[in-house]
Each structure stands twice: as structure tokens, then as C-alpha cells.
Write a protein that holds these residues in place. Sequence first.
Motif, PDB file in Angstrom:
ATOM      1  N   GLY A 128       0.765  -1.240   0.000  1.00 12.70           N
ATOM      2  CA  GLY A 128       0.000   0.000   0.000  1.00 12.70           C
ATOM      3  C   GLY A 128       0.793   1.284   0.000  1.00 12.70           C
ATOM      4  N   SER A 129       2.118   1.211  -0.140  1.00  7.93           N
ATOM      5  CA  SER A 129       2.920   2.441  -0.156  1.00  7.93           C
ATOM      6  C   SER A 129       2.779   3.203  -1.464  1.00  7.93           C
ATOM      7  CB  SER A 129       4.400   2.122   0.040  1.00  7.93           C
ATOM      8  OG  SER A 129       4.580   1.445   1.236  1.00  7.93           O
ATOM      9  N   GLY A 130       2.229   2.535  -2.463  1.00  8.17           N
ATOM     10  CA  GLY A 130       1.990   3.221  -3.732  1.00  8.17           C
ATOM     11  C   GLY A 130       2.879   2.762  -4.872  1.00  8.17           C
ATOM     12  N   LYS A 131       3.436   1.568  -4.803  1.00 11.29           N
ATOM     13  CA  LYS A 131       4.345   1.094  -5.859  1.00 11.29           C
ATOM     14  C   LYS A 131       3.647   1.029  -7.211  1.00 11.29           C
ATOM     15  CE  LYS A 131       5.315  -2.795  -3.766  1.00 11.29           C
ATOM     16  NZ  LYS A 131       4.431  -2.519  -2.630  1.00 11.29           N
ATOM     17  N   THR A 132       2.480   0.412  -7.260  1.00 11.58           N
ATOM     18  CA  THR A 132       1.815   0.244  -8.553  1.00 11.58           C
ATOM     19  C   THR A 132       1.399   1.602  -9.118  1.00 11.58           C
ATOM     20  OG1 THR A 132       1.003  -1.866  -7.714  1.00 11.58           O
ATOM     21  CG2 THR A 132       0.079  -1.115  -9.782  1.00 11.58           C
ATOM     22  N   THR A 133       0.869   2.469  -8.252  1.00 16.94           N
ATOM     23  CA  THR A 133       0.482   3.808  -8.695  1.00 16.94           C
ATOM     24  C   THR A 133       1.700   4.563  -9.246  1.00 16.94           C
ATOM     25  OG1 THR A 133      -1.070   3.723  -6.839  1.00 16.94           O
ATOM     26  CG2 THR A 133      -0.848   5.832  -7.976  1.00 16.94           C
ATOM     27  N   ARG A 163      -3.367  -3.401 -14.161  1.00 14.06           N
ATOM     28  CA  ARG A 163      -3.235  -1.936 -14.064  1.00 14.06           C
ATOM     29  C   ARG A 163      -2.080  -1.438 -14.936  1.00 14.06           C
ATOM     30  NH1 ARG A 163      -2.801  -0.806  -7.716  1.00 14.06           N
ATOM     31  NH2 ARG A 163      -2.499   1.370  -8.310  1.00 14.06           N
ATOM     32  N   GLU A 205       8.098  -4.877  -9.526  1.00 17.48           N
ATOM     33  CA  GLU A 205       7.395  -4.580  -8.274  1.00 17.48           C
ATOM     34  C   GLU A 205       7.436  -5.817  -7.402  1.00 17.48           C
ATOM     35  OE1 GLU A 205       3.437  -2.806  -8.365  1.00 17.48           O
ATOM     36  OE2 GLU A 205       3.069  -3.462  -6.301  1.00 17.48           O
ATOM     37  N   ASN A 252       6.859   8.725  -0.683  1.00 23.60           N
ATOM     38  CA  ASN A 252       5.677   8.884  -1.533  1.00 23.60           C
ATOM     39  C   ASN A 252       4.491   9.464  -0.760  1.00 23.60           C
ATOM     40  OD1 ASN A 252       4.135   8.656  -3.917  1.00 23.60           O
ATOM     41  ND2 ASN A 252       3.356   6.635  -3.307  1.00 23.60           N
ATOM     42  N   LYS A 253       3.517   9.928  -1.510  1.00 24.40           N
ATOM     43  CA  LYS A 253       2.259  10.503  -0.990  1.00 24.40           C
ATOM     44  C   LYS A 253       2.483  11.845  -0.297  1.00 24.40           C
ATOM     45  CE  LYS A 253       0.254   5.843  -0.364  1.00 24.40           C
ATOM     46  NZ  LYS A 253      -0.707   4.999   0.317  1.00 24.40           N
ATOM     47  N   ASP A 255       1.654  14.590  -1.196  1.00 16.93           N
ATOM     48  CA  ASP A 255       0.453  15.434  -1.311  1.00 16.93           C
ATOM     49  C   ASP A 255      -0.375  15.396  -0.027  1.00 16.93           C
ATOM     50  OD1 ASP A 255      -1.981  13.229  -2.240  1.00 16.93           O
ATOM     51  OD2 ASP A 255       0.095  12.634  -2.496  1.00 16.93           O
ATOM     52  N   SER A 284       4.922  12.436  -5.212  1.00 13.43           N
ATOM     53  CA  SER A 284       3.527  12.029  -5.063  1.00 13.43           C
ATOM     54  C   SER A 284       3.123  11.342  -6.352  1.00 13.43           C
ATOM     55  CB  SER A 284       2.618  13.244  -4.828  1.00 13.43           C
ATOM     56  OG  SER A 284       1.269  12.842  -5.050  1.00 13.43           O
ATOM     57  N   ALA A 285       2.722  10.095  -6.221  1.00 12.99           N
ATOM     58  CA  ALA A 285       2.333   9.336  -7.411  1.00 12.99           C
ATOM     59  C   ALA A 285       0.980   9.799  -7.932  1.00 12.99           C
ATOM     60  CB  ALA A 285       2.284   7.839  -7.092  1.00 12.99           C
ATOM     61  N   THR A 286       0.222  10.508  -7.116  1.00 13.67           N
ATOM     62  CA  THR A 286      -1.077  10.979  -7.609  1.00 13.67           C
ATOM     63  C   THR A 286      -0.981  12.360  -8.249  1.00 13.67           C
ATOM     64  OG1 THR A 286      -1.670  11.612  -5.361  1.00 13.67           O
ATOM     65  CG2 THR A 286      -2.573   9.560  -6.147  1.00 13.67           C
TER      66      THR A 286
END
Lengths: 311, 113
Positions: A128-133, A163, A205, A252-253, A255, A284-286
Motif C-alpha cells: 500500500g505504499s503506492g508502488k503500482t500507482t 493496471r 514490483e 511517496n504521498k 500530497d 507524489s504518485a497521484t
Amino acid sequence: MCNVCGCGTGETRIDGEAVDHEQEHEHVLADGTVHRHSHGPAGQKWAPVAAGHAHSHGPEGEHVHEDMDGSLHYGHGPAGAHAPGMSQAQMVKIEQNILAKNDGFAERNRSWLAERGILALNLVSSPGSGKTTLLVRTIEALKRRVPVAVVEGDQQTSFDAERIRATGAPALQINTGKGCHLDAHMVGRALEKLAPSDNSVLLIENVGNLVCPAAFDLGEAAKVVVLSVTEGEDKPLKYPDMFAAASLMLVNKIDLLPYLNFPVDKAIEYALRVNPKLQVIQVSATTGAGFHEWLGWIDARLAEAVAARTR
Amino acid sequence: MHEMSLAEGIRQIVEDAGRSQGFGKVKIVVLEIGELSSVEPESLRFCFDVVMKDSIADGAQLQIDPVPGSGWCMQCAETVPISALYDPCPKCGSYQVQATSGTEMRVKELEIE
Ligand SMILES: Nc1nc2c(ncn2[C@@H]2O[C@H](COP(=O)(O)OP(=O)(O)O)[C@@H](O)[C@H]2O)c(=O)[nH]1
Ligand SMILES: [Mg+2]
Ligand SMILES: [Zn+2]
């Protein structure tokens, strides 16, 4: 399963298919026998037997017989060295690293990648740390100028590979079953199937886990550890092996920072305590914040891989 | 750590050695495990017993020889004892200590029948 190298667990699946061992290879055993069978060679490396090494069961000064087959027999010492009637222990020297097999496969992957000028990055983090994003956004940014391929590791499901494929990049899912990390043999098989192009980027990943993937070299150029600001800033101290093994940490994140009490400086300080050479980029991956720097880091590493191409 | 994977690695090494050197039963497996390797000996023992079932080392005793940790302190320019990776130098408190021994995870030798 391969009996000599024990490599197939029977549970690992690559894109839904059980990992098979169709590729023939050989093991050279300690006695010189060449054992040929399927899947990639680790090249058994038996450390040379150190004659005269005092071992932990016998008395000092005993001598060692080395048989033709390389096995050693301890305890046939001078008369009287052992209590009468005591059975003499037969010792066989092994001196082999427990992860030697994985390391052999990893070196093979590394030279395969080097031949082709492929930059391989191994992304590791907690779930959930955002690897795929991060991967999706990275591919979107890179794909117009450099081919990118992805190996996705998860215990179950192929959601992440789907994804990635939505971006147009080729992706291969490895399900490790109960395994908590990718290993170099799985990645070697994935490379054959995926056949990434020369002078390209391969993003791996890993399974979401900050412990086990640290010990398993996949043949990558660098491990990139992702720490998101929704996790504890003390993770680098709690899971030091991973932060020590990484070349780059992506925070990451970012934001979300205005809504949280995450001390970024402390997190970075802890990570550097564990690994003074670690590079750090906040992203930030988003929103894409920090991506300029992250993409620049990839470009520089890719240029190195292409320049060092050995084929 | 991943004691299960380590136990599987040990089983492979033991089975390979038995096959190549022609022995069929292992009584004692001797490991060298560094203090800095983050291996939990108790957890490894448990996994060992489970993973060795039906191998040539089924029921074998596991002997773990610990290797003390030491590192090179850049500040002191000498080798110092450390008990965990990334511990500060016991002399000067600096974190610039490179582990030099104690990270090993090796199968050292086997006692066979
Ligand atoms: N706010 C925010 N959420 C993010 C960011 N990166 C990922 N996420 C979210 O975090 C969750 C887990 O992301 P995912 O990429 O699946 O993590 P993985 O398990 O490491 O692959 C998802 O809900 C993402 O939308 C980010 O930079 N900012
Ligand atoms: Mg993911
Ligand atoms: Zn010091």
C-alpha cells in the motif's frame, strides 16, 4: 520440482501458469558429475574443502581424510584420541552460503540484462505504499521515449499487472503463493517470457514486504524502497536491512503531508543513519510532484546501463 | 526474517551434497549464523524441523554456531564489536560503521551416517 536445485515450489505462477522448467541446463556437482535438467543454472559452487580445519565436535589436532569424492572423514585420529567404543563422527564439509543458489541466478540475470543494456529496478515497500500507482505514472511519463516492461510480484491476483497493461506496457504477473518475496529464479523465467527490448527499462514490483525481499538479489541494478508518509517515520530503523540494501528511497504521498503529522526530516535522517549513501527523492504518485527528479534519476541510470552494454 | 526460505535453502544444499557425495542420512547439520544476519535462531529451528521432513536430514539435529558481529568504524579507524547492524560505534557513537563480520548465513558441515 527440480530435485537438484529444488527451485520449483509448485506454487509459483507466472501469468497464471505454474512455473515449469523447460529450459535445459546443467549443474556441475562436487564430484565432477554434470547434471543436466530443466530451468536456469545456478552453477553449484562447492567451496574447496579445507583440509585440517578443526571442527566443532572433535578434539583439536585430529586429522582429516579427504576421499576421492571430496567428503571428509574426521575422527580417525591417532590411536587413543577417542574414548573406546565411541562411534566416530563422519563430517562432510559444505561451506556454502544458504542463499548461494539465489545469488547464482541473480548473477545470471544481471549479465543477461547487462548484455542488452537494460536498466532493472527492484521496487520494494510495505503493502500500500503506492508502488503500482508510482509505476503507472512513471510508465506514462517514460513510454514515449523509452520502452518499459514490468514484472509484478504478488502473492495472489493479477490486478497489478492489469493496471500496468492498461498503460500499454508489457507486464508479467508472478504469484508467489505463500512466498513472501520474488527470487532470482522467478525473475529469470519472467525475463525469458517478457523478452524486454534492448536499451530499455525493466521495473520489478516486489511483493509488499519490507523484510524478506532485502535478502534476495534479483539481478537488479538498484533497489528502490518506497516509504509513504502514511506509514511510521521510524520504519527505516525497524526494517534496517531493506533501507541498507536500497540505493534510492522514494518518500511517496507527499500530497498528504498537510493533513498528517509526518516528520519527513526525521524519516530521512533515520534512513541515512542506516545507509549514509542512500539517495532520497520526495514524490507524489497521484499529483506527480517530484517526478521530474525521479525521472531524471532513471534517465541517468539508464544512460549508464546503455553505455555499459556488453553485447 | 524469512526463516522458511532459509530452511528450504538448507534442505537443497543438504540434499545436493547427499546426492553428489553419496550419503543417505544426515545426523547433524552445522550452520554458521552471524549475529548481524537478522536470523531468529528459534524460528529457524522450528522451520528446519518442518522443512526437513522426508529429506535425508529428517529428524537431524540443528547446530547453530553464532559468529559475533564486528564492524569498521570510520571515525575511530578501527574494528569494533557491534551487536546489531546499524548500531552506533560503542567507542565514539558514530553511525558510520561498516559491518565486516557477523552477516554470514552458511551451511558449514554435516555429520552423516
Ligand atoms: N494520496 C496519495 N495516494 C496514493 C499515492 N500513491 C498511491 N496512493 C494510493 O495508495 C493506495 C495503494 O497504492 P498501490 O499503488 O496499490 O500500492 P502498492 O501496494 O505499493 O502497489 C491506493 O489507494 C493509491 O491510490 C500518492 O502519492 N498520494
Ligand atoms: Mg502493487
Ligand atoms: Zn567509532
